[in-house]
Design an enzyme around this catalytic site. Structure first.
Site, mmCIF file in Angstrom:
data_model
loop_
_atom_site.group_PDB
_atom_site.id
_atom_site.type_symbol
_atom_site.label_atom_id
_atom_site.label_comp_id
_atom_site.label_asym_id
_atom_site.label_seq_id
_atom_site.Cartn_x
_atom_site.Cartn_y
_atom_site.Cartn_z
ATOM 1 N N LEU A 59 75.450 44.231 66.328
ATOM 2 C CA LEU A 59 74.455 45.295 66.136
ATOM 3 C C LEU A 59 73.398 45.329 67.236
ATOM 4 O O LEU A 59 72.618 46.274 67.314
ATOM 5 C CB LEU A 59 73.765 45.129 64.777
ATOM 6 N N PHE A 81 72.049 42.591 55.813
ATOM 7 C CA PHE A 81 71.859 41.132 55.807
ATOM 8 C C PHE A 81 71.817 40.553 57.221
ATOM 9 O O PHE A 81 71.274 39.472 57.423
ATOM 10 C CB PHE A 81 73.018 40.433 55.080
ATOM 11 N N LYS A 85 68.703 33.050 60.631
ATOM 12 C CA LYS A 85 67.814 32.647 59.537
ATOM 13 C C LYS A 85 67.408 31.175 59.508
ATOM 14 O O LYS A 85 66.912 30.695 58.492
ATOM 15 C CB LYS A 85 68.456 33.014 58.187
ATOM 16 N N SER A 125 62.516 38.073 52.269
ATOM 17 C CA SER A 125 62.387 36.673 51.883
ATOM 18 C C SER A 125 61.005 36.386 51.341
ATOM 19 O O SER A 125 60.026 37.048 51.705
ATOM 20 C CB SER A 125 62.637 35.811 53.127
ATOM 21 N N THR A 127 59.370 34.062 52.235
ATOM 22 C CA THR A 127 58.581 33.503 53.341
ATOM 23 C C THR A 127 57.442 34.457 53.725
ATOM 24 O O THR A 127 56.472 34.017 54.351
ATOM 25 C CB THR A 127 59.437 33.252 54.610
ATOM 26 N N TYR A 150 61.011 33.194 62.404
ATOM 27 C CA TYR A 150 61.947 33.754 61.408
ATOM 28 C C TYR A 150 61.172 34.497 60.323
ATOM 29 O O TYR A 150 61.460 35.656 60.008
ATOM 30 C CB TYR A 150 62.805 32.648 60.774
ATOM 31 N N LYS A 154 60.812 38.812 59.151
ATOM 32 C CA LYS A 154 60.931 39.441 57.823
ATOM 33 C C LYS A 154 59.703 40.301 57.531
ATOM 34 O O LYS A 154 59.810 41.410 57.008
ATOM 35 C CB LYS A 154 61.119 38.380 56.732
ATOM 36 N N ASN A 200 69.596 23.731 54.611
ATOM 37 C CA ASN A 200 69.137 23.917 53.233
ATOM 38 C C ASN A 200 69.478 22.719 52.357
ATOM 39 O O ASN A 200 70.440 21.995 52.622
ATOM 40 C CB ASN A 200 69.752 25.186 52.643
ATOM 41 N N ARG A 296 57.712 16.993 55.943
ATOM 42 C CA ARG A 296 58.224 17.785 57.061
ATOM 43 C C ARG A 296 57.202 18.878 57.367
ATOM 44 O O ARG A 296 56.714 19.543 56.453
ATOM 45 C CB ARG A 296 59.577 18.392 56.642
ATOM 46 N N GLY A 298 55.368 22.213 58.070
ATOM 47 C CA GLY A 298 55.639 23.611 57.724
ATOM 48 C C GLY A 298 56.162 23.816 56.313
ATOM 49 O O GLY A 298 56.395 24.944 55.900
ATOM 50 N N ASP A 299 56.386 22.725 55.556
ATOM 51 C CA ASP A 299 56.894 22.892 54.189
ATOM 52 C C ASP A 299 55.778 23.354 53.252
ATOM 53 O O ASP A 299 54.709 22.738 53.186
ATOM 54 C CB ASP A 299 57.479 21.574 53.660
#
Length: 339
Positions: A59, A81, A85, A125, A127, A150, A154, A200, A296, A298-299
């Site tokens: 695309l 979709f 990611k 998401s 996020t 990422y 979104k 994940n 970790r 950024g969690d």
């Protein structure tokens, strides 16, 4: 009715193709196979007994997108979709993420705005909320500055769609903000296919359970949560897939109240990392080898959805439990290992 699913061989995309075909839609998949496998097509056919049309197309090539829409003028809806990611990768390669996730969205929307009427479902998401001030997170929660490129794609993606809808009344769009999709189709013919080391939690758990990974690291057990580990809203991928069909039917049936709408997709329940591990051990009968590691960066501490709007306005509700999802994920992992 013909529906285009971009990224239709990916994790959520493939499950959505199955649900669309089960509802009688004719499906066209666009996928450039950059993060998916052509074998997924066999799984879809095996479940539904029907082959979707497949186009191996990138695309990012605007002329190819234009050509595709010229050849398929009877499309009643697009479910988008196709996007990169991985949060960590987006931090290392931001421009690649902006090109892949933003340009492709713009090119698809440009073609849709040329049509008499168009329906667009966007894969967004949770996020977009960052570390929310209040739990559960409702659609009224403010969007915070993104934690990663990422997440930013979104947020920007939603803004682009909203701006396009504002000046294009015949463009109808719904953004679906998922929380944490897990599991696999109950037939174990399609599921999550992480390339390399899983990003994940659940694929890492199942790969550890089956011996591909030596040990699972739980990042931090000193968070302000009931057991000290991070809390997320884990939702079965089939429930998410069904929500896309419901959202598309809402637009096709002109049930939407605005030409741009957005909904949270979650179960409404938060589960900690240790609860997910316990669920896996319960359904698999396996003891999982895990250790507590440092936090970790950024969690987010805790994130779970207020699903009232999706339940009442969209008329959709998550049906599967955490144990259901873990059972299907484990069945899928064992299927992958036996092949």
């Amino acid at each position: 009715m013909k529906v285009l699913v971009t990224g239709g061989l990916g994790f959520i995309g493939s499950h959505t193709v199955v649900e669309l075909q089960n509802k009688g839609f004719e499906v066209v998949i666009i996928d450039n196979l950059s993060n998916s496998s052509i074998k997924v097509l066999d799984g879809i056919v095996s479940i539904t007994g029907k082959a979707p049309i497949f186009e191996n197309l990138d695309l990012k090539e605007k002329s190819k997108v234009q050509e595709f829409f010229l050849n398929h003028q009877d499309i009643v809806g697009v479910i988008h979709f196709a996007a990169s990611k991985a949060v960590g990768e987006s931090v290392e390669q931001p421009l690649m993420y902006y090109e892949n996730n933003i340009n492709t969205l713009v090119y698809v929307l440009q073609e849709l705005t040329k049509l008499e009427q168009s329906n667009f479902i966007f894969s967004s998401s949770c996020t977009v909320y960052g570390q929310a001030d209040e739990l559960p997170i409702s659609e009224n929660a403010p969007t915070k500055p993104a934690e990663s490129p990422y997440g930013n794609t979104k947020q920007i993606g939603e803004e682009i769609i909203k701006d396009a809808c504002k000046v294009t009344p015949k463009l109808n769009a719904i953004a679906l903000r998922y929380f944490n999709p897990i599991g696999a189709h109950p037939t174990a013919k399609i599921g999550e296919l992480p390339i390399g080391v899983p990003q994940n939690l659940v694929p890492f758990i199942t790969q550890t359970g089956v011996g591909i990974r030596e040990q699972l690291s739980v990042f931090g057990d000193d968070y302000p949560t009931p057991d000290g580990t991070c809390v997320r809203d884990y939702i079965h991928v089939v429930d998410i897939a069904k929500a896309h069909v419901v959202a598309l039917q809402r637009l096709i049936g002109s049930k939407n109240t605005n030409n741009y709408e957005y909904f949270n997709l979650g179960t409404g329940t938060g589960s900690s990392v240790l609860e997910v591990i316990n669920s896996f051990e319960r359904v698999s009968g396996e003891k999982l080898n895990y250790k507590i590691a440092n936090r970790r960066e950024g969690d987010v501490i805790s994130a779970y959805a207020d699903t009232t709007k999706a339940n009442q306005v969209l008329g959709w509700k998550a049906e599967s439990s955490l144990d259901d999802a873990m059972t299907s994920a484990w069945k899928w992992q064992k299927h992958l290992n036996s092949n």
